[in-house]
Design an enzyme around this catalytic site. Structure first.
Site, PDB file in Angstrom:
ATOM      1  CE  LYS A  65      -3.811   0.001   2.547  1.00  0.00           C
ATOM      2  NZ  LYS A  65      -4.943   0.362   3.453  1.00  0.00           N
ATOM      3  CE  LYS A  77      -3.013  -3.840  10.609  1.00  0.00           C
ATOM      4  NZ  LYS A  77      -3.583  -2.875   9.679  1.00  0.00           N
ATOM      5  N   GLY A 177     -17.925   4.739   4.137  1.00  0.00           N
ATOM      6  CA  GLY A 177     -19.027   4.551   3.185  1.00  0.00           C
ATOM      7  C   GLY A 177     -19.929   5.775   3.096  1.00  0.00           C
ATOM      8  NE  ARG A 200     -23.668   3.275  11.240  1.00  0.00           N
ATOM      9  CZ  ARG A 200     -22.881   4.326  11.043  1.00  0.00           C
ATOM     10  NH1 ARG A 200     -22.676   4.782   9.841  1.00  0.00           N
ATOM     11  NH2 ARG A 200     -22.282   4.904  12.051  1.00  0.00           N
ATOM     12  CG  ASN A 253      -7.768  -2.954   4.163  1.00  0.00           C
ATOM     13  OD1 ASN A 253      -7.080  -2.445   3.273  1.00  0.00           O
ATOM     14  ND2 ASN A 253      -7.956  -2.380   5.334  1.00  0.00           N
TER      15      ASN A 253
HETATM   16  P1  NAI Z   1     -16.895   1.270   9.974  1.00  0.00           P
HETATM   17  O1  NAI Z   1     -16.743   0.232  11.018  1.00  0.00           O
HETATM   18  O2  NAI Z   1     -17.071   2.703  10.360  1.00  0.00           O
HETATM   19  O3  NAI Z   1     -18.118   0.892   9.006  1.00  0.00           O
HETATM   20  C1  NAI Z   1     -18.368  -0.365   8.490  1.00  0.00           C
HETATM   21  C2  NAI Z   1     -19.850  -0.415   8.174  1.00  0.00           C
HETATM   22  O4  NAI Z   1     -20.112  -1.607   7.451  1.00  0.00           O
HETATM   23  C3  NAI Z   1     -20.743  -0.444   9.416  1.00  0.00           C
HETATM   24  O5  NAI Z   1     -21.773   0.530   9.283  1.00  0.00           O
HETATM   25  C4  NAI Z   1     -21.294  -1.862   9.416  1.00  0.00           C
HETATM   26  O6  NAI Z   1     -22.603  -1.952   9.975  1.00  0.00           O
HETATM   27  C5  NAI Z   1     -21.313  -2.190   7.947  1.00  0.00           C
HETATM   28  N1  NAI Z   1     -21.299  -3.616   7.624  1.00  0.00           N
HETATM   29  C6  NAI Z   1     -20.598  -4.610   8.213  1.00  0.00           C
HETATM   30  N2  NAI Z   1     -20.860  -5.787   7.613  1.00  0.00           N
HETATM   31  C7  NAI Z   1     -21.717  -5.531   6.618  1.00  0.00           C
HETATM   32  C8  NAI Z   1     -22.360  -6.320   5.636  1.00  0.00           C
HETATM   33  N3  NAI Z   1     -22.157  -7.645   5.568  1.00  0.00           N
HETATM   34  N4  NAI Z   1     -23.202  -5.738   4.768  1.00  0.00           N
HETATM   35  C9  NAI Z   1     -23.436  -4.394   4.833  1.00  0.00           C
HETATM   36  N5  NAI Z   1     -22.859  -3.596   5.738  1.00  0.00           N
HETATM   37  C10 NAI Z   1     -22.017  -4.148   6.617  1.00  0.00           C
HETATM   38  O7  NAI Z   1     -15.622   1.086   9.010  1.00  0.00           O
HETATM   39  P2  NAI Z   1     -14.935   2.173   8.085  1.00  0.00           P
HETATM   40  O8  NAI Z   1     -13.905   2.918   8.849  1.00  0.00           O
HETATM   41  O9  NAI Z   1     -15.998   2.931   7.356  1.00  0.00           O
HETATM   42  O10 NAI Z   1     -14.148   1.246   7.046  1.00  0.00           O
HETATM   43  C11 NAI Z   1     -14.832   0.521   6.043  1.00  0.00           C
HETATM   44  C12 NAI Z   1     -13.867  -0.467   5.397  1.00  0.00           C
HETATM   45  O11 NAI Z   1     -12.771   0.233   4.831  1.00  0.00           O
HETATM   46  C13 NAI Z   1     -13.247  -1.482   6.369  1.00  0.00           C
HETATM   47  O12 NAI Z   1     -13.104  -2.711   5.707  1.00  0.00           O
HETATM   48  C14 NAI Z   1     -11.896  -0.890   6.676  1.00  0.00           C
HETATM   49  O13 NAI Z   1     -10.953  -1.885   7.029  1.00  0.00           O
HETATM   50  C15 NAI Z   1     -11.547  -0.258   5.355  1.00  0.00           C
HETATM   51  N6  NAI Z   1     -10.607   0.850   5.470  1.00  0.00           N
HETATM   52  C16 NAI Z   1     -10.924   1.921   6.270  1.00  0.00           C
HETATM   53  C17 NAI Z   1     -10.037   2.979   6.384  1.00  0.00           C
HETATM   54  C18 NAI Z   1     -10.374   4.173   7.221  1.00  0.00           C
HETATM   55  O14 NAI Z   1      -9.708   5.195   7.070  1.00  0.00           O
HETATM   56  N7  NAI Z   1     -11.383   4.129   8.074  1.00  0.00           N
HETATM   57  C19 NAI Z   1      -8.724   2.972   5.691  1.00  0.00           C
HETATM   58  C20 NAI Z   1      -8.528   1.839   4.821  1.00  0.00           C
HETATM   59  C21 NAI Z   1      -9.442   0.812   4.745  1.00  0.00           C
END
Ligand code: NAI
Length: 341
Positions: A65, A77, A177, A200, A253
């Site tokens: 990355k 990590k 998202g 949400r 990821n």
């Molecule tokens: P978050 O924890 O704030 O949001 C994840 C959302 O996905 C939650 O609203 C949850 O209810 C929903 N969710 C979980 N399983 C689901 C499913 N099967 N179907 C539909 N919705 C589902 O996480 P965040 O920070 O928004 O990150 C999202 C993704 O991006 C993660 O995989 C994270 O590892 C990745 N990521 C995030 C970064 C960051 O800056 N926050 C950086 C790089 C990657």
């Protein structure tokens, strides 16, 4: 190969706190391009060997990355082995002491299951951590969304469709998202959204005029682009074989369950933006803050769009899936070593 295999890591440190019984592992995969960067994950690993396998794979992914994001940093990590009754503060202090001993070769921050309080415990032991109480690099989730939006714009261009009117199905409406939806809606995209939380999903539906579907139905929605922003491993071979989208671009990821899924999508002509290219916004913003005290402008993160175009060009020339080509490009950059300031 033995049980605790450091793989191709530069350094693997396993630490144990006798008083609390906490165990953690820290992997520095490669620091040839600069100090390692990577968050701390807390997970109920069944064994130390499982924790080591995970930390090594996660640290390696961070190296790729960093390389494609063009930041002078490498992959690292940390993982904490979770168990009922774990003294979390002691476990995170243990990680903090280990990070302190590495003396700036590793910068850490949040990852799965690591809270602001956990980071405070780390910060009690070391300054090489993104502490919630410091004047930090700013909103990292927003930075990630900026990068994903830029990657998605490059994808749309390659698909020959304007963002205005592009139908994007967004899976997961967390901090990234939701922000992504905001940016896409502002550019005129038509959204379908899904989240495990119906509240949400309903909120996003109302805010962006988006169609709302059940979480389990989102990979079956015919759309231009599927944007996975929830968990990794969503695109298994069966899902990839049926995904009714022209392209894939999101924040999650390791969204491809394996290389076979990448090949299936490639054969079907579905254009995939490699996840570790699209979601590097937080790394770019965080690492350049740590290393240079620089608050990067959005334009620096939006350079991800140019990287996506480059990956697509090389993938087209090689007739290979873009995620595999991006991996090869990253390896090559690491082997070449640092270039310029
Ligand atoms: P978050 O924890 O704030 O949001 C994840 C959302 O996905 C939650 O609203 C949850 O209810 C929903 N969710 C979980 N399983 C689901 C499913 N099967 N179907 C539909 N919705 C589902 O996480 P965040 O920070 O928004 O990150 C999202 C993704 O991006 C993660 O995989 C994270 O590892 C990745 N990521 C995030 C970064 C960051 O800056 N926050 C950086 C790089 C990657």
């Amino acid at each position: 190969m033995h049980d605790l295999d450091p793989g191709d890591c530069e350094q693997l440190t396993i630490v144990h706190d006798r008083t609390s019984g906490a165990t953690a592992a820290v992997a520095l995969h490669d620091t040839r391009l600069g100090p390692a960067h990577g968050g701390i994950r807390r997970w109920p690993y069944a064994s130390l060997a499982e924790a080591v396998r995970d930390v090594v794979a996660l640290a390696r992914a961070m190296t790729w990355k960093c390389a494609l994001a063009d930041v002078p940093a490498g992959g690292g990590k940390a993982v904490v082995i979770d168990r009922p009754g774990l003294d979390r503060a002691a476990a995170y202090r243990l990680v903090g002491r280990t990070v302190a001993q590495l003396g700036g070769r590793f910068f850490t921050g949040p990852d799965v299951n690591t809270s602001a309080d956990d980071l405070r415990a780390v910060a009690a032991e070391t300054r090489f951590v993104a502490s919630p109480d410091d004047d930090g690099p700013g909103d990292l989730a927003a930075a990630t969304a900026i990068g994903v939006a830029a990657a998605l714009a490059a994808l749309a261009e390659r698909l020959g469709r304007p963002l205005d009117g592009l139908h994007v199905a967004v899976q997961g409406l967390g901090s990234v998202g939701m922000e992504l939806c905001e940016r896409l809606a502002a550019r005129g995209a038509r959204l379908t959204v899904a989240d495990l939380s119906p509240e949400r999903a309903a909120a996003a539906g109302a805010r962006f005029g988006a169609a709302v579907v059940a979480a389990e139905a989102v990979t079956a929605v015919p759309c231009d682009v599927f944007a996975p922003c929830a968990l990794g491993g969503v695109l298994t071979v069966p899902v990839a074989a049926a995904l009714p989208a022209l392209g894939v671009c999101g924040a999650a990821n390791n969204v491809l369950a394996d290389d076979d899924a990448a090949h299936v999508l490639h054969r079907r002509g579905v254009l995939v933006v490699p996840d570790f290219v699209a979601n590097a916004g937080a790394l770019i913003q965080g690492a350049l803050w740590n290393l240079r005290g620089e608050r990067v402008p959005a334009a620096r993160i939006e350079r991800i769009g140019a990287t996506v175009r480059d990956v697509f060009d090389r993938a087209a020339a090689a007739g290979q899936p873009p995620p595999l080509v991006a991996l090869a490009m990253a390896r090559e950059r690491v082997e070449r070593g640092p270039v310029g300031p």
